[in-house]
Design a protein around this motif. Structure first.
Motif, PDB file in Angstrom:
ATOM      1  N   UNK A 115       0.843  -1.207   0.000  1.00  0.00           N
ATOM      2  CA  UNK A 115       0.000   0.000   0.000  1.00  0.00           C
ATOM      3  C   UNK A 115       0.875   1.254   0.000  1.00  0.00           C
ATOM      4  N   UNK A 116       1.883   1.292   0.890  1.00  0.00           N
ATOM      5  CA  UNK A 116       2.770   2.467   0.948  1.00  0.00           C
ATOM      6  C   UNK A 116       3.536   2.617  -0.350  1.00  0.00           C
ATOM      7  N   UNK A 117       4.033   1.493  -0.887  1.00  0.00           N
ATOM      8  CA  UNK A 117       4.778   1.536  -2.141  1.00  0.00           C
ATOM      9  C   UNK A 117       3.926   2.127  -3.264  1.00  0.00           C
ATOM     10  N   UNK A 118       2.639   1.742  -3.314  1.00  0.00           N
ATOM     11  CA  UNK A 118       1.747   2.258  -4.353  1.00  0.00           C
ATOM     12  C   UNK A 118       1.567   3.769  -4.200  1.00  0.00           C
ATOM     13  N   UNK A 119       1.353   4.259  -2.976  1.00  0.00           N
ATOM     14  CA  UNK A 119       1.168   5.688  -2.746  1.00  0.00           C
ATOM     15  C   UNK A 119       2.422   6.482  -3.099  1.00  0.00           C
ATOM     16  N   UNK A 120       3.613   5.952  -2.721  1.00  0.00           N
ATOM     17  CA  UNK A 120       4.857   6.650  -3.027  1.00  0.00           C
ATOM     18  C   UNK A 120       5.037   6.768  -4.540  1.00  0.00           C
ATOM     19  N   UNK A 121       4.734   5.682  -5.256  1.00  0.00           N
ATOM     20  CA  UNK A 121       4.872   5.686  -6.716  1.00  0.00           C
ATOM     21  C   UNK A 121       3.834   6.573  -7.369  1.00  0.00           C
ATOM     22  N   UNK A 122       2.628   6.564  -6.814  1.00  0.00           N
ATOM     23  CA  UNK A 122       1.520   7.306  -7.417  1.00  0.00           C
ATOM     24  C   UNK A 122       1.696   8.809  -7.278  1.00  0.00           C
ATOM     25  N   UNK A 166       4.244  10.927  -7.575  1.00  0.00           N
ATOM     26  CA  UNK A 166       4.995  11.666  -8.601  1.00  0.00           C
ATOM     27  C   UNK A 166       5.667  10.760  -9.627  1.00  0.00           C
ATOM     28  N   UNK A 167       5.424   9.445  -9.519  1.00  0.00           N
ATOM     29  CA  UNK A 167       6.011   8.528 -10.498  1.00  0.00           C
ATOM     30  C   UNK A 167       7.476   8.217 -10.267  1.00  0.00           C
ATOM     31  N   UNK A 168       8.043   8.720  -9.182  1.00  0.00           N
ATOM     32  CA  UNK A 168       9.463   8.490  -8.903  1.00  0.00           C
ATOM     33  C   UNK A 168       9.713   7.134  -8.271  1.00  0.00           C
ATOM     34  N   UNK A 169      10.969   6.859  -7.918  1.00  0.00           N
ATOM     35  CA  UNK A 169      11.300   5.559  -7.308  1.00  0.00           C
ATOM     36  C   UNK A 169      10.614   5.378  -5.955  1.00  0.00           C
ATOM     37  N   UNK A 170      10.359   4.115  -5.606  1.00  0.00           N
ATOM     38  CA  UNK A 170       9.680   3.799  -4.338  1.00  0.00           C
ATOM     39  C   UNK A 170      10.639   3.916  -3.166  1.00  0.00           C
ATOM     40  N   UNK A 171      11.844   3.391  -3.357  1.00  0.00           N
ATOM     41  CA  UNK A 171      12.810   3.357  -2.265  1.00  0.00           C
ATOM     42  C   UNK A 171      13.867   4.440  -2.427  1.00  0.00           C
ATOM     43  N   UNK A 172      14.369   4.878  -1.297  1.00  0.00           N
ATOM     44  CA  UNK A 172      15.535   5.766  -1.272  1.00  0.00           C
ATOM     45  C   UNK A 172      16.694   4.978  -0.680  1.00  0.00           C
ATOM     46  N   UNK A 173      17.787   4.879  -1.411  1.00  0.00           N
ATOM     47  CA  UNK A 173      18.966   4.138  -0.971  1.00  0.00           C
ATOM     48  C   UNK A 173      20.063   5.124  -0.607  1.00  0.00           C
ATOM     49  N   UNK A 203      10.756   6.390  -0.033  1.00  0.00           N
ATOM     50  CA  UNK A 203      11.146   7.746  -0.411  1.00  0.00           C
ATOM     51  C   UNK A 203      10.153   8.746   0.155  1.00  0.00           C
ATOM     52  N   UNK A 204      10.664   9.695   0.935  1.00  0.00           N
ATOM     53  CA  UNK A 204       9.802  10.700   1.563  1.00  0.00           C
ATOM     54  C   UNK A 204      10.085  12.103   1.034  1.00  0.00           C
ATOM     55  N   UNK A 205      11.003  12.209   0.062  1.00  0.00           N
ATOM     56  CA  UNK A 205      11.356  13.506  -0.510  1.00  0.00           C
ATOM     57  C   UNK A 205      11.029  13.535  -2.004  1.00  0.00           C
ATOM     58  N   UNK A 206      11.117  14.717  -2.546  1.00  0.00           N
ATOM     59  CA  UNK A 206      10.883  14.888  -3.980  1.00  0.00           C
ATOM     60  C   UNK A 206      12.004  14.209  -4.758  1.00  0.00           C
ATOM     61  N   UNK A 207      11.744  13.921  -6.010  1.00  0.00           N
ATOM     62  CA  UNK A 207      12.769  13.340  -6.877  1.00  0.00           C
ATOM     63  C   UNK A 207      13.891  14.363  -7.066  1.00  0.00           C
ATOM     64  N   UNK A 208      15.148  13.898  -6.955  1.00  0.00           N
ATOM     65  CA  UNK A 208      16.292  14.801  -7.101  1.00  0.00           C
ATOM     66  C   UNK A 208      16.599  15.579  -5.832  1.00  0.00           C
ATOM     67  N   UNK A 209      16.207  15.051  -4.691  1.00  0.00           N
ATOM     68  CA  UNK A 209      16.394  15.751  -3.410  1.00  0.00           C
ATOM     69  C   UNK A 209      17.874  15.978  -3.095  1.00  0.00           C
ATOM     70  N   UNK A 210      18.739  15.038  -3.449  1.00  0.00           N
ATOM     71  CA  UNK A 210      20.166  15.198  -3.155  1.00  0.00           C
ATOM     72  C   UNK A 210      20.756  16.383  -3.906  1.00  0.00           C
ATOM     73  N   UNK A 211      20.326  16.551  -5.164  1.00  0.00           N
ATOM     74  CA  UNK A 211      20.827  17.684  -5.953  1.00  0.00           C
ATOM     75  C   UNK A 211      20.291  18.998  -5.394  1.00  0.00           C
TER      76      UNK A 211
END
Length: 377
Positions: free
Chosen positions: A199-206, A208-215, A232-240
């Protein structure tokens, strides 16, 4: 076992076997606890007490005496010390102990007094004195024990092992039971909470379409790096974006450099705030635990820069164990403004005091804090 499995004889009841298998460990444990309580009661009243003397009144000898005072149920009373260099000290006066004589007078004292134990707490460089005690005192009625002074080097959890005909000291914590606990606990969590994972994986993907996990690379035992998983709890490209944020805002840079965290991180998504507040973002770390990269309970997972910049002399102790999903710092302070030195101190405390009972208490405290929602980032 054979008769139990195949049920080939009416003389062996499966019910009896089951009752015996379950009851025996409980009875043995109960007998052990009862005997320990009886001894504790007797010995705290001064009965069934064994008398001991310590050869060496330095830091090691004083530490030994204080350790014995913390376990009164052992029933060992330190009468006094023998030392060639120390006459009296503040520590001895506080404990109410005295110097009974120098090392040369120890054999005569044992001959004229009923002593059960002699603890040799001399530095290893005093091998001549140690051999003298062993040579002259082993036949005088007292059991002799040597307390190695390895604590001087800040080494902990040493375990004597054999390597062929040699004896070696293993300075890696004995964590076989911990690994078994980790595998069982993580397996149960992964199986029981698998619907929640999906369920969480689906919501994270839904969102913004980004990756589910943050490594994120973190340090595990022996200083090795591993990919620590989180939802993943941040926007895509959070490190940059982080570098840009820190460059534009000196206050954020100061906060990041002091704690490697941002209290109000603008990169966190709305779903991410909920996951962090409930600690659900950390659920994938049970995969790390199952793989053997983390423990359920341990020190905080940190990055290499934290290890070199903040842990310093504690770095070796940190690298002797795997980091944990939860731990002493997480349940006592979490992220509510504690200083980094406090975090290091709590990690140090856990590494030096971990046990199965400590782990269980930390797990229950973690569950309570998750439902409280206090201090989560």
């Amino acid at each position: 076992f054979y008769f139990f499995v195949f049920k080939i004889s009416h003389a062996y009841s499966r019910v009896i076997f089951l009752i015996w298998s379950l009851a025996t460990p409980v009875l043995l444990f109960s007998m052990h606890v009862t005997a320990r309580k009886i001894l504790h009661r007797f010995r705290t009243k001064g009965k069934n007490v064994r008398h001991a003397v310590v050869a060496g009144a330095g830091d090691l000898g004083v530490s030994l005496a204080r350790e014995l005072e913390t376990i009164p149920w052992a029933g060992i009373d330190v009468i006094g010390f023998f030392d060639d260099k120390v006459n009296e000290s503040k520590e001895l006066k506080e404990m109410g102990k005295t110097i009974l004589g120098d090392i040369n007078t120890l054999p005569g004292y044992l001959e004229s007094n009923d002593i059960d134990y002699v603890y040799i707490a001399l530095p290893m460089r005093a091998e001549k004195k140690i051999f003298k005690i062993l040579r002259e005192c082993r036949s005088l009625g007292a059991r002799i024990y040597l307390v190695p002074d390895l604590y001087v080097y800040g080494l902990h959890h040493a375990e004597m092992q054999s390597l062929g005909s040699l004896l070696v000291l293993n300075f890696n914590p004995n964590t076989e039971w911990k690994r078994s606990f980790d595998v069982i606990f993580s397996s149960l969590v992964l199986v029981c909470l698998s619907p929640l994972f999906f369920i969480i994986a689906w919501f994270v993907k839904f969102q913004d379409g980004g990756p589910i996990f943050y490594r994120h690379p973190r340090i595990t035992s022996a200083g090795k790096e591993f990919a620590c998983l989180k939802f993943r709890s941040m926007v895509v490209g959070a490190d940059e974006q982080l570098e840009q944020l820190l460059a534009e805002n000196p206050k954020l840079r100061e906060e990041w450099e002091s704690s490697f965290k941002l209290q109000d991180d603008p990169r966190v998504t709305k779903l991410g705030k909920f996951l962090r507040k409930t600690s659900l973002d950390e659920l994938p770390q049970f995969i790390n635990v199952f793989k053997g990269e983390m423990s359920v309970v341990g020190a905080r997972p940190i990055v290499g820069k934290e290890l070199t910049d903040f842990y310093k002399e504690s770095a070796g102790r940190y690298c002797s164990m795997k980091p944990g999903i939860t731990g002493a710092w997480q349940v006592e302070r979490r992220s509510d403004g504690s200083s980094y030195d406090e975090r290091v101190g709590m990690d140090d405390w856990y590494i030096l005091n971990y046990s199965l009972w400590t782990d269980i208490k930390i797990i229950f405290k973690t569950i309570k804090r998750v439902f409280d929602g206090r201090g989560a980032v």
